[in-house]
Design an enzyme around this catalytic site. Structure first.
Site, PDB file in Angstrom:
ATOM      1  CG  HIS A 306      -3.933 -27.454  22.424  1.00  0.00           C
ATOM      2  ND1 HIS A 306      -3.604 -26.126  22.556  1.00  0.00           N
ATOM      3  CD2 HIS A 306      -4.109 -27.934  23.679  1.00  0.00           C
ATOM      4  CE1 HIS A 306      -3.562 -25.821  23.843  1.00  0.00           C
ATOM      5  NE2 HIS A 306      -3.862 -26.888  24.546  1.00  0.00           N
ATOM      6  CG  ASP A 363      -7.106 -33.633  28.203  1.00  0.00           C
ATOM      7  OD1 ASP A 363      -7.290 -32.557  27.621  1.00  0.00           O
ATOM      8  OD2 ASP A 363      -6.943 -33.727  29.436  1.00  0.00           O
TER       9      ASP A 363
HETATM   10  C1  SDX Z   1      -7.199 -28.840  26.978  1.00  0.00           C
HETATM   11  O1  SDX Z   1      -6.292 -24.118  25.843  1.00  0.00           O
HETATM   12  C2  SDX Z   1      -5.600 -24.911  26.579  1.00  0.00           C
HETATM   13  O2  SDX Z   1      -4.418 -24.665  26.867  1.00  0.00           O
HETATM   14  C3  SDX Z   1      -6.323 -26.179  27.048  1.00  0.00           C
HETATM   15  C4  SDX Z   1      -5.460 -27.228  27.750  1.00  0.00           C
HETATM   16  C5  SDX Z   1      -4.932 -26.706  29.075  1.00  0.00           C
HETATM   17  O3  SDX Z   1      -3.922 -27.265  29.549  1.00  0.00           O
HETATM   18  O4  SDX Z   1      -5.598 -25.835  29.681  1.00  0.00           O
HETATM   19  O5  SDX Z   1      -4.381 -27.601  26.924  1.00  0.00           O
HETATM   20  C6  SDX Z   1      -6.283 -28.485  28.085  1.00  0.00           C
HETATM   21  O6  SDX Z   1      -8.325 -28.395  26.975  1.00  0.00           O
HETATM   22  C7  SDX Z   1      -6.670 -29.675  25.833  1.00  0.00           C
HETATM   23  C8  SDX Z   1      -7.732 -29.885  24.704  1.00  0.00           C
HETATM   24  C9  SDX Z   1      -8.670 -31.006  25.183  1.00  0.00           C
HETATM   25  N1  SDX Z   1      -9.827 -31.103  24.250  1.00  0.00           N
HETATM   26  C10 SDX Z   1      -9.972 -32.190  23.450  1.00  0.00           C
HETATM   27  O7  SDX Z   1      -9.133 -33.092  23.309  1.00  0.00           O
HETATM   28  C11 SDX Z   1     -11.315 -32.231  22.714  1.00  0.00           C
HETATM   29  C12 SDX Z   1     -11.067 -32.564  21.230  1.00  0.00           C
HETATM   30  N2  SDX Z   1     -10.392 -31.395  20.624  1.00  0.00           N
HETATM   31  C13 SDX Z   1     -11.219 -30.419  19.942  1.00  0.00           C
HETATM   32  O8  SDX Z   1     -12.466 -30.204  20.580  1.00  0.00           O
HETATM   33  C14 SDX Z   1     -10.447 -29.180  19.547  1.00  0.00           C
HETATM   34  O9  SDX Z   1      -9.285 -29.603  19.007  1.00  0.00           O
HETATM   35  C15 SDX Z   1     -10.143 -28.120  20.581  1.00  0.00           C
HETATM   36  C16 SDX Z   1     -11.364 -27.665  21.320  1.00  0.00           C
HETATM   37  C17 SDX Z   1      -9.138 -28.604  21.559  1.00  0.00           C
HETATM   38  C18 SDX Z   1      -9.594 -26.929  19.816  1.00  0.00           C
HETATM   39  O10 SDX Z   1     -10.681 -26.404  19.112  1.00  0.00           O
HETATM   40  P1  SDX Z   1     -10.431 -25.400  17.934  1.00  0.00           P
HETATM   41  O11 SDX Z   1      -9.471 -24.330  18.350  1.00  0.00           O
HETATM   42  O12 SDX Z   1     -11.737 -24.977  17.379  1.00  0.00           O
HETATM   43  O13 SDX Z   1      -9.698 -26.309  16.904  1.00  0.00           O
HETATM   44  P2  SDX Z   1      -9.134 -25.797  15.562  1.00  0.00           P
HETATM   45  O14 SDX Z   1      -9.647 -24.429  15.217  1.00  0.00           O
HETATM   46  O15 SDX Z   1      -7.665 -25.970  15.624  1.00  0.00           O
HETATM   47  O16 SDX Z   1      -9.766 -26.829  14.528  1.00  0.00           O
HETATM   48  C19 SDX Z   1      -9.251 -26.815  13.239  1.00  0.00           C
HETATM   49  C20 SDX Z   1     -10.087 -27.798  12.469  1.00  0.00           C
HETATM   50  C21 SDX Z   1     -11.580 -27.554  12.591  1.00  0.00           C
HETATM   51  O17 SDX Z   1     -12.118 -28.034  11.367  1.00  0.00           O
HETATM   52  P3  SDX Z   1     -12.518 -26.881  10.248  1.00  0.00           P
HETATM   53  O18 SDX Z   1     -13.546 -25.996  10.901  1.00  0.00           O
HETATM   54  O19 SDX Z   1     -11.221 -26.163   9.922  1.00  0.00           O
HETATM   55  O20 SDX Z   1     -13.072 -27.698   9.114  1.00  0.00           O
HETATM   56  O21 SDX Z   1      -9.866 -29.127  12.997  1.00  0.00           O
HETATM   57  C22 SDX Z   1     -11.099 -29.662  13.424  1.00  0.00           C
HETATM   58  C23 SDX Z   1     -12.049 -28.509  13.655  1.00  0.00           C
HETATM   59  O22 SDX Z   1     -13.378 -28.938  13.442  1.00  0.00           O
HETATM   60  N3  SDX Z   1     -10.825 -30.359  14.667  1.00  0.00           N
HETATM   61  C24 SDX Z   1     -11.068 -31.644  14.884  1.00  0.00           C
HETATM   62  C25 SDX Z   1     -10.618 -31.888  16.188  1.00  0.00           C
HETATM   63  N4  SDX Z   1     -10.128 -30.762  16.709  1.00  0.00           N
HETATM   64  C26 SDX Z   1     -10.263 -29.806  15.772  1.00  0.00           C
HETATM   65  N5  SDX Z   1     -11.624 -32.600  14.119  1.00  0.00           N
HETATM   66  C27 SDX Z   1     -11.724 -33.832  14.673  1.00  0.00           C
HETATM   67  N6  SDX Z   1     -11.303 -34.159  15.929  1.00  0.00           N
HETATM   68  C28 SDX Z   1     -10.750 -33.201  16.701  1.00  0.00           C
HETATM   69  N7  SDX Z   1     -10.348 -33.508  17.929  1.00  0.00           N
END
Ligand code: SDX
Length: 428
Positions: A306, A363
Site C-alpha cells: 500500500h 483487497d
Molecule cells: C487500494 O491509496 C489508497 O488508499 C488505495 C486504497 C483505497 O482504499 O483507495 O487503499 C485501495 O488501491 C489498495 C491497494 C490495492 N493494490 C494492490 O493490492 C496491487 C498490489 N500492490 C502494489 O501494486 C503496490 O503495493 C501498490 C500500488 C499498492 C503501492 O505501490 P507503491 O507505492 O509503488 O509501493 P511501494 O513504493 O510501497 O513499493 C515498495 C517496494 C517496491 O519495490 P522497490 O522499487 O523498492 O524495489 O515494494 C514493491 C515495489 O516494487 N512492491 C511489491 C508489491 N507492492 C510493492 N512487490 C511485490 N508485490 C507487491 N504487491
C-alpha cells in the site's frame, strides 16, 4: 496559520517557506510561492510526499495502521455502525441522531430508481462487457437526465446530486450484472435496507420469492463501510481534479470509477482473486512469492502493499474476520481461503516483504468473501465503486466549498527536445 517557517537556501535561492500543521499527522511545507520566489518547481511523481489539499474527512496513519472517518476509528464503526450512518458521517461530518438518520435513509431510498430510459443504455453494450465499462458509461450519462442537479455553485443541487449518486450506484451495478447474465432488471425495493436492497436487485428473479440472508446483508454493509473513503487515493484525487475544472458531479464520479478500475487500485480485488485461483494450491505459493520478489518479473502479489499503510491495513483485519464468518454461515469450504491464509503467513515471514513493509491490504480478503456471496469476479471492483461513491462525493463537496480551491494544474520536468525548426518532408 502557524508562524513556523523552513528556510530553503542554495543555487542562488534563499526563501522562507511557511510550515502548516493539521489537527493530526505530518506538518506540511507550504510551497505555493516557491516558483515565484525561486524559479523552481518541486518534483514528486506519484505525489508520494505531496499534500494536494486540506481535508477534514478521513485520516490514515500508515505506520500505526489507523483509519478514521471524521475521527471515528474504522474498527469502532465496523462494530457499532452501518453504511447509511457512515454515509451521513462522511457527507455531513457528524454521526446522525435517530431523526436525522431516518430522514437521510428516506431521502436516499427515494432516489434509488433510475429514469426508465436509462435501461436502453445497457442494450448498447455486449453482454460480456466488463461491468466497470458499463459503470463508467452509465454514470457519466446520468448528467443527461438530472439537469436539476448539475449546477455545482448551488449547494442544494450538489447535495441532490450526491444523494442521487449514493442511491443509484447499487441500482446501476445490479443492472450491469443482470444484463451480463441475461436476467431481467430488478427494481429497487424501498422496504429494504441499502445493502439488502442491493442483494435483492443482484440475486432475485421475478419467478421466485427472495429472502435476504441477514448474515450476508451484514457482510455487505460491512464491506461497503470499509471501502467508503480513504483520503486522497488515486480515484479520489481524480474526482477532485475533474471537479476542480467545474465538471458536473456525474462526470466527476465517472472519472473516479475509471481510475478505480486499475489493478493497482480498486481493480486489485478482482486481480487478487484471479491470482489466488492461478496459484490454486498451497504448494505453489513459494513459486509465486519468488515471482513477486523477482525484479525482472512484472508479477506483483495482488492484495499486498500500500502507498500509505507500511504496517497492516486495518480494513484487511476486519475483512479476514468477515471472510471466516461468511464462509462458515454459507458452509463454504473454499480452498482459496486456505491459499490466502497460507500466502499471508508465508509473505509476512519473508524478508523481502518484511523489509519492504508489504502487508495484506483491503483487497486481499474481499474477493474471497464476495465470491462466497455469489458475486462474479468482474463485479468486485464495481462493489468497491458503489461503496467509494460516498467518499468521492464527500471529498468533491469539500473541494468545491474550499475557498482556496482552484483548478488543478501540475507542472513538469521537461526532458524533451528544445526548440527546433520545421523540416519539409522532402528534406527528412
Ligand atoms: C487500494 O491509496 C489508497 O488508499 C488505495 C486504497 C483505497 O482504499 O483507495 O487503499 C485501495 O488501491 C489498495 C491497494 C490495492 N493494490 C494492490 O493490492 C496491487 C498490489 N500492490 C502494489 O501494486 C503496490 O503495493 C501498490 C500500488 C499498492 C503501492 O505501490 P507503491 O507505492 O509503488 O509501493 P511501494 O513504493 O510501497 O513499493 C515498495 C517496494 C517496491 O519495490 P522497490 O522499487 O523498492 O524495489 O515494494 C514493491 C515495489 O516494487 N512492491 C511489491 C508489491 N507492492 C510493492 N512487490 C511485490 N508485490 C507487491 N504487491
Amino acid at each position: 496559520m502557524s508562524d513556523k517557517t523552513m528556510k530553503l537556501t542554495g543555487q542562488g535561492v534563499d526563501v522562507d517557506l511557511p510550515i502548516l500543521s493539521g489537527t493530526v499527522g505530518p506538518d506540511v511545507i507550504d510551497i505555493r510561492k516557491l516558483y515565484a520566489q525561486s524559479g523552481m518547481f518541486t518534483y514528486d511523481p506519484g505525489f508520494t510526499s505531496t499534500a494536494s489539499c486540506d481535508s477534514s474527512i478521513t485520516y490514515i496513519d500508515g505506520d500505526l495502521g489507523e483509519l478514521q472517518y471524521r475521527g471515528y476509528p474504522i474498527e469502532q464503526l465496523a462494530e457499532h455502525s452501518d453504511f447509511m450512518e457512515v454515509c451521513y458521517l462522511l457527507l455531513k461530518g457528524e454521526l446522525p441522531n435517530k431523526e436525522e438518520k431516518a430522514k437521510f435513509i428516506n431521502d436516499v431510498t427515494y432516489h434509488t430508481m433510475l429514469h426508465e430510459q436509462i435501461n436502453h443504455f445497457f442494450n448498447g453494450f455486449r453482454r460480456d462487457a466488463h461491468p466497470m465499462s458499463i459503470m463508467c458509461g452509465v454514470v457519466g450519462a446520468l448528467a443527461s437526465f438530472y439537469h436539476d442537479s448539475l449546477d455545482i455553485s448551488d449547494e442544494h443541487q450538489r447535495l441532490v446530486a450526491s444523494y442521487r449518486l449514493i442511491a443509484k450506484m447499487p441500482t446501476i451495478a445490479a443492472m450491469a450484472y443482470k444484463y451480463s447474465v441475461g436476467q431481467p432488471f430488478v427494481y429497487p425495493d424501498n422496504n429494504l435496507s441499502y445493502s439488502a436492497n442491493f442483494l435483492k436487485m443482484m440475486f432475485s428473479v421475478p419467478c421466485e420469492e427472495y429472502k435476504v440472508n441477514p448474515v450476508l446483508e451484514k457482510a455487505m454493509d460491512l464491506i461497503f463501510m470499509l471501502h467508503a473513503d480513504h483520503e486522497q487515493n488515486a480515484s479520489t484525487s481524480t474526482v477532485r481534479l475533474a471537479g476542480s475544472s467545474g465538471a458536473n458531479p456525474f462526470a466527476c464520479i465517472a472519472s473516479g470509477i475509471a481510475c478505480l478500475w486499475g489493478p493497482a487500485h480498486g481493480g486489485a480485488n478482482e486481480a487478487c482473486l484471479k491470482m489466488l485461483q492461478e496459484i490454486g494450491s498451497v504448494d505453489r505459493i513459494q513459486e509465486y512469492i519468488g515471482k513477486a520478489k523477482d525484479k525482472e518479473d512484472p508479477f506483483r502479489l495482488m492484495g499486498f502493499g500500500h502507498r500509505v499503510y507500511k504496517n497492516f491495513d486495518p480494513r484487511a483485519k476486519v475483512m479476514r474476520e468477515t471472510a471466516h464468518k461468511v464462509l462458515a454461515e454459507l458452509g463454504v469450504q473454499d480452498p482459496l481461503l486456505d491459499v490466502a491464509m497460507e500466502l499471508e503467513k508465508i509473505a509476512l515471514e519473508d524478508p523481502y516483504f518484511v523489509e519492504k513493509r508489504l502487508y495484506p491490504n483491503v483487497d486481499f480478503y474481499s474477493g474471497i468473501i464476495l465470491k462466497a456471496m455469489g458475486f462474479p469476479t468482474e463485479m468486485f471492483t464495481v462493489l468497491f465503486a458503489v461503496s467509494r461513491t460516498v467518499g468521492w462525493v464527500s471529498q468533491w463537496n469539500e473541494m468545491i466549498a474550499d475557498p482556496i480551491q482552484k483548478i488543478g494544474r501540475p507542472r513538469q520536468l521537461f526532458l524533451g527536445e528544445t526548440q527546433r525548426d520545421f523540416v519539409k518532408i522532402e528534406d527528412r
